[in-house]
Design a protein around this motif. Structure first.
Motif, PDB file in Angstrom:
ATOM      1  N   ARG A  31       0.980  -1.223  -0.047  1.00  6.69           N
ATOM      2  CA  ARG A  31      -0.048  -0.241   0.012  1.00  6.69           C
ATOM      3  C   ARG A  31       0.947   1.400  -0.183  1.00  6.69           C
ATOM      4  O   ARG A  31       0.786   2.297  -0.490  1.00  6.69           O
ATOM      5  CB  ARG A  31      -0.924   0.027   1.164  1.00  6.69           C
ATOM      6  CG  ARG A  31      -1.811  -1.096   1.141  1.00  6.69           C
ATOM      7  CD  ARG A  31      -2.870  -0.969   2.461  1.00  6.69           C
ATOM      8  NE  ARG A  31      -3.646   0.218   2.245  1.00  6.69           N
ATOM      9  CZ  ARG A  31      -4.435   0.491   3.600  1.00  6.69           C
ATOM     10  NH1 ARG A  31      -4.268  -0.305   4.494  1.00  6.69           N
ATOM     11  NH2 ARG A  31      -4.996   1.748   3.494  1.00  6.69           N
TER      12      ARG A  31
ATOM     13  N   THR B   5       2.526   1.823  -3.612  1.00  8.29           N
ATOM     14  CA  THR B   5       1.129   2.484  -4.390  1.00  8.29           C
ATOM     15  C   THR B   5       1.250   3.804  -3.905  1.00  8.29           C
ATOM     16  O   THR B   5       1.022   4.615  -4.904  1.00  8.29           O
ATOM     17  CB  THR B   5      -0.031   1.867  -4.197  1.00  8.29           C
ATOM     18  OG1 THR B   5      -0.072   0.380  -4.319  1.00  8.29           O
ATOM     19  CG2 THR B   5      -1.256   2.125  -5.061  1.00  8.29           C
TER      20      THR B   5
ATOM     21  N   ARG C 265       3.908   5.919  -5.357  1.00  4.64           N
ATOM     22  CA  ARG C 265       3.707   5.898  -6.748  1.00  4.64           C
ATOM     23  C   ARG C 265       2.814   7.007  -7.325  1.00  4.64           C
ATOM     24  O   ARG C 265       3.009   7.759  -8.086  1.00  4.64           O
ATOM     25  CB  ARG C 265       3.384   4.553  -7.351  1.00  4.64           C
ATOM     26  CG  ARG C 265       4.379   3.649  -7.457  1.00  4.64           C
ATOM     27  CD  ARG C 265       4.064   2.623  -8.599  1.00  4.64           C
ATOM     28  NE  ARG C 265       5.023   1.577  -8.912  1.00  4.64           N
ATOM     29  CZ  ARG C 265       4.745   0.364  -8.428  1.00  4.64           C
ATOM     30  NH1 ARG C 265       3.454  -0.171  -7.997  1.00  4.64           N
ATOM     31  NH2 ARG C 265       5.844  -0.399  -8.371  1.00  4.64           N
ATOM     32  N   ARG C 266       1.685   7.067  -6.435  1.00  5.77           N
ATOM     33  CA  ARG C 266       0.643   8.156  -6.686  1.00  5.77           C
ATOM     34  C   ARG C 266       1.274   9.530  -6.404  1.00  5.77           C
ATOM     35  O   ARG C 266       0.855  10.607  -7.148  1.00  5.77           O
ATOM     36  CB  ARG C 266      -0.678   7.793  -5.722  1.00  5.77           C
ATOM     37  CG  ARG C 266      -1.195   6.799  -6.211  1.00  5.77           C
ATOM     38  CD  ARG C 266      -2.417   6.688  -5.614  1.00  5.77           C
ATOM     39  NE  ARG C 266      -3.301   7.529  -6.572  1.00  5.77           N
ATOM     40  CZ  ARG C 266      -4.853   7.545  -5.828  1.00  5.77           C
ATOM     41  NH1 ARG C 266      -5.271   7.281  -4.872  1.00  5.77           N
ATOM     42  NH2 ARG C 266      -5.758   8.266  -6.819  1.00  5.77           N
TER      43      ARG C 266
ATOM     44  N   ASP D  79       3.447  10.804  -9.112  1.00  8.30           N
ATOM     45  CA  ASP D  79       2.456  11.378 -10.160  1.00  8.30           C
ATOM     46  C   ASP D  79       1.962  12.619  -9.816  1.00  8.30           C
ATOM     47  O   ASP D  79       1.306  13.136 -10.871  1.00  8.30           O
ATOM     48  CB  ASP D  79       1.571  10.191 -10.360  1.00  8.30           C
ATOM     49  CG  ASP D  79       0.701  10.326 -11.816  1.00  8.30           C
ATOM     50  OD1 ASP D  79       1.362  10.703 -12.785  1.00  8.30           O
ATOM     51  OD2 ASP D  79      -0.371  10.265 -11.694  1.00  8.30           O
TER      52      ASP D  79
ATOM     53  N   PRO E 292       2.355  16.571  -9.603  1.00  7.31           N
ATOM     54  CA  PRO E 292       3.402  17.751  -9.642  1.00  7.31           C
ATOM     55  C   PRO E 292       3.430  18.331  -8.571  1.00  7.31           C
ATOM     56  O   PRO E 292       4.653  18.893  -8.284  1.00  7.31           O
ATOM     57  CB  PRO E 292       2.602  18.304 -10.828  1.00  7.31           C
ATOM     58  CG  PRO E 292       1.823  17.483 -11.686  1.00  7.31           C
ATOM     59  CD  PRO E 292       1.306  16.563 -10.736  1.00  7.31           C
TER      60      PRO E 292
END
Lengths: 418, 434
Positions: A125, A128, A131-132, A135, A137
């Motif tokens: 988790r 993830t 990673r978000r 993504d 900016p």
């Protein structure tokens, strides 16, 4: 007016602050341990955050399913947050369920024992979530700026949630070692506010959190200061298929206990906060219609957090937004701000405190932060007069000392500019 | 303590409904002006008008010019804001009690005297397009927009609240101004004041500032389009550079004024834990830790996060279940797990304790989300605008009256395959699209 806060130190060293608020049938519990991400080993950054995420995932007596069931059947809302210097717990519950809620909280913080499979699930988790973040900016710009200001070896330069690599390196023994070192009753302050008498709270706390044996000390150390860059440093992070750029400009600011703190709060309110972003927002957002958000701020904590200018703008407007921010910083540094602006800012900040302490959660977190910084229980009541006592010259001198429009770092994340 | 305790509810001759709720715990007042207009009152060509009007209402009025509006509430130590949603638009100030008249006067001015100066309209156009593009940076927002647009064919709930970019580029000052005047008539508004004030004084101030405002001659056109029944599953696939796969599963669901809303609310709480009914504060779309959705999607390791929510809307909207996946290969497994979890609640035994736990959670959540004068005033105005306060206050009783079988019947009716739209976000790596 008096703050009417009960103070007690439990036999195990935990500090308790309790206050009654009859306005709502709920109780807010806020607890902080002197344990933050600053102590994470650099190769395992994110450890404190990882460990806090596992606090409800198993104890010596119960598994995660039992704990989850218990939390929900009490109507308890509970969350943990890992900051740079503290690990915090924030919970609310109806008055009638306060006692079992405190007993459960004692169990999860005093006897955490998450099993290996829960650790692996949580790792997935967190990966993830990272990673978000990578993504987004706005997050990327902020993290890049922190690394530029403080450098990778400084705890403020590292991302407190960790990186894909550092999270992969965390093992169950690290988590257990963290709990052993960080979670101790003497290293905790708990604040409880709600529709219940402080004396009753004290009894309930003594019978629950008070049964936790252990030592510890609530002690926070500021990290070392860094120096300003001799000249502006810039970094651009290209992010494909994004439509807007996020700008983060800044440098090391001040500590919460810096004598200039209040003067800068007033000064910054004028520069970049009042009415959607102060002088800076006025120009970037309103006059030029460039941004949805634009503001400045000093992140003043245990150590000297950054001063930042943040904005979200179309890629072709990045340079212009930065120019405006620097121009306003220069103007405030060289010419100061007006008596009228100061008056507005003081009225705004002073009134804000009344709103902040209106809810149980707001009052509890205010009392907790006052306790951590040693400001005194009546600080929130004195706050407006502290601001009123500031002279215009003090504020403008502080701005001149702490605005550095020629020694900044700039991070921009977004689509490739034109 | 029910919100209606000590509530004073009256209507001015011009049709403005006023709700006053004195409470003296803090030296503050919260003032809210609610307008029964949102994105569902827009048409092709004017999508986003309600939200843009909201922005323009911070830009100065006949008697409070732009430079005075700046800081007018802050000087009273206040916080102010506004939002536009599908059914309503609202403006709020929470400030020192001495500032009551300032807030009332500001809202009265906004009700009929906003300027909409052409230069300001143009400058705000770029701000809103920047907001839209900022939203698009977030794959979850992008997917939500696409999925909602696929779920609705006829009803204007299909518009994104912020509007479509083409409309934002093309709309004129007069389009906006007409939208404003038509919908900001006093008989289309509710004024709410909660906090530390004297009722007689407040009534006099309200009469002084709002009494003279005239109704707009024609009533706004009611939204009469009903969404025709969906006869088969729909899919929305979105591909763009991104980090993680996302799944949204949406079912057409009853609105707040439909009696089926309450059994479905209980079903939602059984599936994912209660989301609550305050979209401004405390609304929780994440699954509760002990909920079935959490166990099946997160504890199982299939998803990084998951949640579900039923929005309290005036017309039938959607019941949405969402998940953030770890890998896109898991799309079928996660989808199936969601459907299976729903099936299990409907067809397999559910322990009595689980239903009771769910009710406790719901009761706690509803108490949390009306904590403080700002939240109280929000709940009063939100529900007065689209429904009525008595109905809102009866939520707990109504949900308590729902049996497990009642919740299952509602789920059988709404949560079926032909009634759903499934949206999937497939993250692309940057190299592929360059």
């Amino acid at each position: 007016m008096k703050a009417d806060v009960l103070h007690a130190t439990l036999r195990n060293g935990m500090r308790l602050l309790a206050r009654r608020n009859p306005a709502n049938p709920t109780v807010s519990i806020q607890l902080a341990f002197a344990a933050g991400a600053v102590n994470d080993p650099p190769s395992k950054s994110g450890l404190a955050g990882f460990a806090k995420s596992l606090l409800t995932k198993g104890t010596a007596k119960h598994d995660t399913a039992w704990i989850a069931e218990k939390i929900d059947s009490l109507g308890l809302e509970i969350g943990f947050a890992s900051g740079r210097h503290t690990l915090g717990l924030s919970a609310r519950v109806l008055v009638e369920n306060l006692r079992p809620a405190l007993a459960l909280i004692r169990e999860v913080i005093a006897e955490p024992q998450p099993p290996a499979d829960e650790l692996e699930k949580m790792r997935g988790r967190i990966v993830t979530a990272i990673r978000r973040r990578l993504d987004d900016p706005a997050t990327v710009a902020g993290e890049t700026l922190a690394a530029m200001i403080y450098g990778p070896r400084h705890p403020y330069g590292r991302e407190p949630q960790g990186t894909l690599k550092s999270i992969a390196a965390v093992e169950l023994e690290d988590i257990q070692a963290f709990y052993e070192a960080a979670l101790a009753p003497g290293a905790a302050i708990v604040v409880i506010v709600g529709d219940i008498e402080p004396n009753e709270i004290e009894v309930l706390v003594a019978e629950t959190l008070g049964r936790w044996r252990g030592g510890g000390e609530f002690k926070l150390e500021p990290p070392k200061d860094v120096s300003l860059p001799a000249e502006p440093r810039r970094k651009f992070v290209a992010m494909a298929e994004k439509t807007q750029s996020d700008v983060a400009l800044g440098y090391q600011g001040i500590r919460r206990l810096d004598p200039d703190y209040h003067a800068l709060q007033v000064g910054n309110t004028v520069l970049g906060r009042l009415s959607l972003g102060g002088r800076v927002g006025q120009r970037v957002r309103d006059r030029e219609g460039m941004a949805y958000y634009a503001y400045t701020g000093f992140d003043a904590g245990i150590g000297a957090g950054p001063f930042v200018f943040r904005a979200g703008v179309a890629p072709q407007n990045v340079e212009r937004a930065v120019e405006i921010a620097l121009d306003e910083m220069r103007r405030a540094r060289d010419k100061g701000i007006t008596a009228k602006e100061i008056e507005d800012a003081v009225l705004y900040l002073g009134g804000g405190i009344a709103r902040q302490v209106e809810t149980n959660g707001g009052m509890a977190s205010t009392l907790l932060s006052q306790e951590i910084f040693g400001l005194g229980d009546d600080y929130y009541l004195r706050y407006e007069s502290i601001l009123r006592a500031l002279k215009r010259r003090d504020i403008n001198d502080a701005l001149a000392r702490h605005l550095h429009p020629d020694n900044y770092c700039l991070a921009v994340a977004g689509p490739q500019g034109k | 303590m029910p919100l209606s305790n000590g509530l004073i509810d009256y209507t001015l001759p011009n049709g403005l409904r006023v709700l006053l709720r004195p409470t003296r715990f803090a030296p503050l007042v919260s003032v809210w002006a609610w307008y029964h207009v949102g994105s569902k009152n827009e048409g092709s060509g004017t999508t986003g008008a309600s939200h843009w009007v909201e922005h323009m209402n911070f830009k100065g009025t006949t008697n409070i010019p732009r430079r005075q509006i700046k800081g007018i509430i802050e000087r009273q130590g206040g916080f102010w804001n506004g939002y536009t949603f599908v059914d309503q638009t609202t403006y709020m100030e929470t400030l020192r009690k001495e500032g009551l008249e300032t807030a009332l006067r500001l809202e009265a001015e906004r009700m009929h005297n906003s300027l909409f100066e052409p230069a300001e309209v143009d400058s705000e156009r770029t701000v809103i397009i920047s907001e839209l593009r900022g939203n698009e940076n977030d794959p979850a927002e992008l997917l939500d927009r696409e999925t909602v647009a696929a779920a609705f064919r006829a009803h204007p709930y299909r518009w994104p609240v912020i509007g479509w970019q083409g409309d934002l580029e093309a709309m004129s000052r007069d389009d906006l101004y007409l939208h404003y005047r038509r919908h900001y008539s006093p008989d289309n508004a509710v004024l709410v004041v909660v906090g530390d004030f004297n009722v007689r004084e407040a009534r006099a101030l309200i009469k002084k500032h709002y009494g003279p405002i005239e109704r707009w001659p024609e009533s706004p056109r009611p939204v009469t389009t009903a969404e025709p029944p969906q006869r088969g599953e729909r899919r929305a696939e979105v591909r763009r550079v991104g980090a993680t796969p996302l799944l949204h599963i949406c079912y057409h669901a009853p609105g707040f004024n439909d009696d089926d809303f309450f059994p479905l609310l209980l079903f939602d709480a059984l599936l994912a834990g209660p989301s609550g009914l305050n979209i401004f504060g405390g609304f929780s779309s994440g699954a509760g830790r002990s909920s079935r959705l959490y166990r099946e999607l997160i504890d199982s390791g299939l998803s990084a996060s998951a949640g579900a929510f039923l929005l309290p809307t005036e017309h039938p909207h959607l019941y949405t279940i969402s998940a953030v996946l770890k890998n896109e290969e898991d799309f079928p497994a996660v989808e199936n797990a969601v459907y299976q979890t729903i099936e299990d609640i409907i067809h397999r035994p559910v322990p009595k304790a689980e239903v009771e736990k769910t009710r406790t959670q719901l009761r706690s959540r509803l108490a949390y989300e009306q904590e403080g004068i700002t939240s109280m005033a929000h709940q009063l105005g939100f529900f007065a605008t689209i429904s009525d306060i008595a109905r809102y206050e009866s939520v707990l009783d109504r949900v308590s009256a729902v049996t497990l079988d009642g919740a299952r019947t509602a789920a059988l009716k709404y949560l079926e395959a032909d009634n759903r739209t499934v949206g999937r976000f497939w993250p692309q790596s940057p190299e592929v699209t360059k």
